[in-house]
Design an enzyme around this catalytic site. Structure first.
Site, PDB file in Angstrom:
ATOM      1  N   LYS A 191      53.110  12.291   8.520  1.00 27.12           N
ATOM      2  CA  LYS A 191      53.198  13.797   8.758  1.00 27.12           C
ATOM      3  C   LYS A 191      54.642  14.357   8.797  1.00 27.12           C
ATOM      4  O   LYS A 191      55.401  14.004   9.816  1.00 27.12           O
ATOM      5  CB  LYS A 191      52.300  14.135  10.020  1.00 27.12           C
ATOM      6  CG  LYS A 191      52.464  15.709  10.106  1.00 27.12           C
ATOM      7  CD  LYS A 191      52.097  16.118  11.251  1.00 27.12           C
ATOM      8  CE  LYS A 191      52.230  17.785  11.792  1.00 27.12           C
ATOM      9  NZ  LYS A 191      53.676  18.220  11.533  1.00 27.12           N
ATOM     10  N   GLU A 265      60.876   8.208  19.729  1.00 29.67           N
ATOM     11  CA  GLU A 265      62.285   8.656  19.990  1.00 29.67           C
ATOM     12  C   GLU A 265      62.463  10.311  20.124  1.00 29.67           C
ATOM     13  O   GLU A 265      62.055  10.981  19.282  1.00 29.67           O
ATOM     14  CB  GLU A 265      63.164   8.379  18.525  1.00 29.67           C
ATOM     15  CG  GLU A 265      64.591   8.450  18.450  1.00 29.67           C
ATOM     16  CD  GLU A 265      65.087   9.716  17.894  1.00 29.67           C
ATOM     17  OE1 GLU A 265      65.643  10.358  18.881  1.00 29.67           O
ATOM     18  OE2 GLU A 265      65.333   9.818  16.739  1.00 29.67           O
ATOM     19  N   CYS A 299      69.291  15.133  17.930  1.00 37.16           N
ATOM     20  CA  CYS A 299      68.846  14.530  18.966  1.00 37.16           C
ATOM     21  C   CYS A 299      69.750  13.870  19.881  1.00 37.16           C
ATOM     22  O   CYS A 299      70.196  13.810  21.019  1.00 37.16           O
ATOM     23  CB  CYS A 299      67.721  13.570  18.825  1.00 37.16           C
ATOM     24  SG  CYS A 299      67.863  12.301  17.807  1.00 37.16           S
ATOM     25  N   GLU A 397      68.406  20.161  26.815  1.00 30.01           N
ATOM     26  CA  GLU A 397      68.682  20.072  25.467  1.00 30.01           C
ATOM     27  C   GLU A 397      68.524  21.303  24.565  1.00 30.01           C
ATOM     28  O   GLU A 397      67.418  21.802  24.525  1.00 30.01           O
ATOM     29  CB  GLU A 397      67.784  18.934  24.820  1.00 30.01           C
ATOM     30  CG  GLU A 397      68.061  18.490  23.474  1.00 30.01           C
ATOM     31  CD  GLU A 397      67.120  17.630  22.492  1.00 30.01           C
ATOM     32  OE1 GLU A 397      67.577  16.835  21.729  1.00 30.01           O
ATOM     33  OE2 GLU A 397      66.024  17.659  22.925  1.00 30.01           O
TER      34      GLU A 397
END
Length: 793
Positions: A191, A265, A299, A397
């Site tokens: 996906k 992750e 990231c 973040e």
């Protein structure tokens, strides 16, 4: 000699637009409407949504929203195809993957332009970084497919793999995940992100051209509902997810107890450390690559700048001058440094975080000359100073082109600041002293550390994080293990193995009240009474009383975890010294072998307790031997340097031990954890704990530091809950045969995303080294850190 900044100030860039003719023609060829790619065929486009260009907000195409029945068909196709894909053999799979790599190179420009149109990142990044690395992954993993029967002879493919990726690196993430899965013999339901599906659909086309058999690669598009259907589908054997930590927690909870293999992750807040002896101009350029690459939507972006106090203002001056020369504009212009954010929602989120920092008194710097295009989603490069270490902007973040800076005085303080985060994905260290850099790198709690460089990636080198940045690795040998299962797991008994009980009577005249026979807990190298002051009687196989054991509780686990953290010196001890201690434990156990055999016979009724004692001694020798032989690797990526993959201890591991073979099971789990430098809080067999409590004197006389191994007796269910919920426990292993208990450990671990290794309702033959030993067990007791070390530059 002029500096880089002075040279840049004298240069003037003209427009260098990239043609979109071929990409637009490809979209037109499909009438800008795409169905799903299932079983090597396209479904009719239905229930579509728009995929837009972030740079101008214009629609590119309509993409299908998959349904649960579409996911069923995709999984069924993958299941049908998997045996044939395995039967094709390593060479056959390698040929197909080589063809995919060649086609990616052949159509590299088309992929790069389509990626830029769909994602908003600059054409320089898609053309020069994403596409070459995507092709490299298929080339590299074609090699693993070819060598699988030799290098992974004791492993098999997991089966059907569900993979879900984010929008920041659509094609590259596809390559990271599909290449190793295919190489290992798995079939895939993939996906792409809702915002950025187009390059995945183009990849589907080249799968047919490359001869990928029907059902091996299935691509389903849509929003989070599609991902949820994949996560919850009973036909999926392994899930690989890249995305936010919040969603990672949901997936961990959803898959708890399902038996699905899982790799995550997740997010990051990576430190970028600049020491006073660093090449400051080079460090500034590295910082540009680290935080403003892909608009900071990375990231592992170096979003926390830590600068040594003595050079702080000088470095900020250079950095601001460099920021003034960054060019923001059309991503298709090859002279641009910063492109568009993926979506207006992302821009609004970033703006809100920056404004909150302004309200908290932080200083915000944005280049005055940075003009925002009228259309699309844009945000200027931003530097924030004056934030406290606990400020939201320093801990959250941001996932945008925003850098938060602060200073430090000493290397020790730099390490403390670097590790002051729930994340642990990556870090950068800049210093001309290689001794300083290599001293600091192992102390950083992150899965990847770059020295005097930033954002380097290669298919041969594993990538992944610690703590709330997830678990599992992508790339390299360790990435291949994520898509395979040890053959020894298939040989495990369907239920826990418990030896038959015999009839053992106590010696005549031996009264249970003649002496105090209450076994205490073992915490910090000392025997301790349980906090609750409760004990539980342990009866022998013949029903007669043997001894009382302490009933541990939440506070006892708290004390044991604190003692384990204080024993951090065990992790720093040399592997040789750890091996010597394990050998010494084995030696002292051998001296008392008859005593332990008698205890086992009395507790369990075993007819051959000597066999279990001897196997336990041998298992201690086995892991002592591994202690200084479980080495890391030195990779040689295309960059001019090496990447050192270090096997590091996980940290504090909570272990729930089995009831079958209570001594051997205990040793087989505790010994590998200790061998690699972990500290352990062990809960021995709930039914037969005395063989573990009898070890206290053995441990006391074997030079094991206090706190390296702590033993808390009591209810496996209750103590497992506490360990799985404890924020300072880094991993939990449960192998007592409780399916519900194992599921709960996985579910509770989601809060801090600690690693788990559970046995479910299946047993394990603890006498079989293939089931209770080897690299597969050691991998659970370690985590890989890749340190990138350039040389000659």
């Amino acid at each position: 000699m002029p500096t880089i900044n002075e040279i840049l100030q004298t240069m003037d860039y003209g427009p260098a637009p990239e043609s979109t003719k071929e990409a637009q023609a490809w979209l037109d060829q499909h009438e800008r409407r795409f169905g799903l790619f299932i079983d090597n065929a396209w479904t009719p486009a239905s229930d579509t949504f728009a995929s837009t260009n972030p740079a101008d907000g214009k629609e590119l195409a309509q993409v299908t929203q998959a349904t649960s029945s579409d996911i069923d068909r995709a999984v069924e196709a993958a299941r049908r195809a998997q045996p044939g894909w395995v039967a094709l053999g390593g060479h056959g799979r390698a040929r197909v993957m080589y063809a995919l790599a060649r086609l990616l190179q052949k159509h590299a420009r088309l992929f790069a332009v389509l990626e830029t149109l769909d994602n908003g990142k600059t054409i320089r990044e898609t053309r020069d970084a994403d596409l070459p690395l995507a092709a490299r992954h298929f080339y590299h993993h074609a090699g693993w497919a070819q060598l699988q029967s030799e290098e992974f002879a004791d492993y098999r493919a997991v089966g059907v793999v569900g993979q879900i990726v984010p929008w920041n690196f659509p094609l590259l993430m596809l390559a990271w995940k599909i290449a190793p899965a295919m190489a290992a013999g798995n079939t895939i339901v993939f996906k792409p992100a809702e915002f950025t599906s187009l390059t995945a659909l183009l990849f589907a086309e080249i799968c047919k051209q490359a001869g990928v058999p029907a059902g091996v690669v299935n691509i389903v598009t849509g929003d989070g509902r599609v991902g949820e259907a994949i996560v919850n589908h009973p036909g999926i054997d392994k899930l690989a997810f890249t995305g936010s930590t919040e969603v990672g927690r949901i997936i961990r909870q959803a898959t708890a107890g399902s038996g699905k293999k899982l790799s995550l992750e997740l997010g990051g807040k990576s430190p970028f450390i600049v020491f006073e002896d660093a090449d400051l101009d080079a460090a500034v350029e590295g910082l540009v690559d680290s935080i403003w690459f892909n608009q900071g939507q990375v990231c592992c972006a170096g979003s926390r700048l830590l600068v040594q106090e003595s050079i702080e203002q000088r470095f900020y001056t250079k950095l601001r001058a460099r920021m003034d020369n960054l060019r923001l504009g059309s991503p298709l212009d090859k002279s641009m440094d910063i492109g568009a954010l993926v979506d207006p929602v992302q821009r609004q989120r970033i703006h809100g975080l920056v404004e909150s920092a302004r309200l908290e008194g932080c200083t915000i710097y944005q280049p005055a000359a940075c003009e925002m295009p009228a259309d699309g989603s844009w945000f200027p490069p931003t530097l924030i100073t004056g934030a406290s270490t606990s400020a939201g902007i320093a801990q959250t973040e941001i996932f945008g082109p925003v850098l938060v800076a602060m200073s430090f005085r000493t290397p020790g303080e730099a390490v403390q600041l670097a590790n002051n985060t729930v994340y642990g994905l990556a870090a950068c260290i800049w210093s001309e002293s290689i001794s300083l850099a290599l001293d600091v790198a192992p102390q950083i709690k992150a899965g990847v550390v770059w020295i005097n460089t930033a954002n380097q990636f290669d298919a041969a080198c594993g990538f992944g994080g610690y703590k709330e940045s997830g678990f599992g690795r992508e790339g390299g040998r360790e990435g291949m293990y994520e898509y395979m299962t040890p053959l020894s797991e298939d040989a495990r008994p369907s239920a826990p193995v418990v030896e038959a009980k015999g009839s053992v009577k106590m010696a005549e005249g031996d009264s249970p009240f003649a002496i105090d026979r209450t076994a205490k807990l073992y915490i910090g190298g000392k025997q301790a009474r349980p906090d609750g002051a409760y004990s539980r009687a342990i009866n022998g196989a013949n029903g007669q009383f043997l001894a009382d054991v302490g009933e541990g509780n939440r506070k006892d686990i708290r004390n044991a975890v604190e003692a384990a953290h204080k024993a951090s010196g065990w992790a720093k001890a040399t592997s040789h010294n750890r091996a010597q201690v394990l050998y010494y434990i084995a030696e002292n156990l051998a001296i008392r072998a008859d005593e332990f055999a008698a205890r086992l016979a009395a507790m369990t009724g075993s007819k051959d307790p000597q066999r279990e004692v001897q196997a336990s001694i041998e298992r201690l020798f086995y892991y002592a031997a591994w202690a200084d032989k479980y080495d890391g690797l030195a990779h040689q990526p295309p960059m001019h340097g090496i990447t050192v993959a270090l096997n590091e201890p996980v940290g504090v591991i909570g272990i729930i031990c089995p009831n079958e073979n209570p001594l051997l099971g205990f040793i087989s789990l505790v010994a590998p954890a200790l061998a690699l430098g972990n500290r352990v809080v062990a809960v021995p067999s709930e039914a037969f704990p005395l063989s573990a409590t009898d070890l206290y004197q053995v441990l006391d006389t074997s030079d094991l530091p206090g706190g390296a191994l702590n033993i808390v007796t009591g209810s496996a269910d209750e103590l497992a809950k506490t360990l799985a919920s404890h924020a300072d426990v880094d991993a939990v292993w449960r192998h007592d045969g409780s399916a519900a208990g194992c599921a709960e450990v996985e579910r509770l671990s989601a809060a801090s995303l600690k690693r788990t290794w559970v046995g479910g309702a299946k047993g394990r033959d603890w006498f079989d080294t293939k089931q209770a030993g080897g690299r597969a067990v050691l991998a659970h007791a370690s985590q890989v850190k890749n340190i990138w070390i350039p040389y000659g530059v």
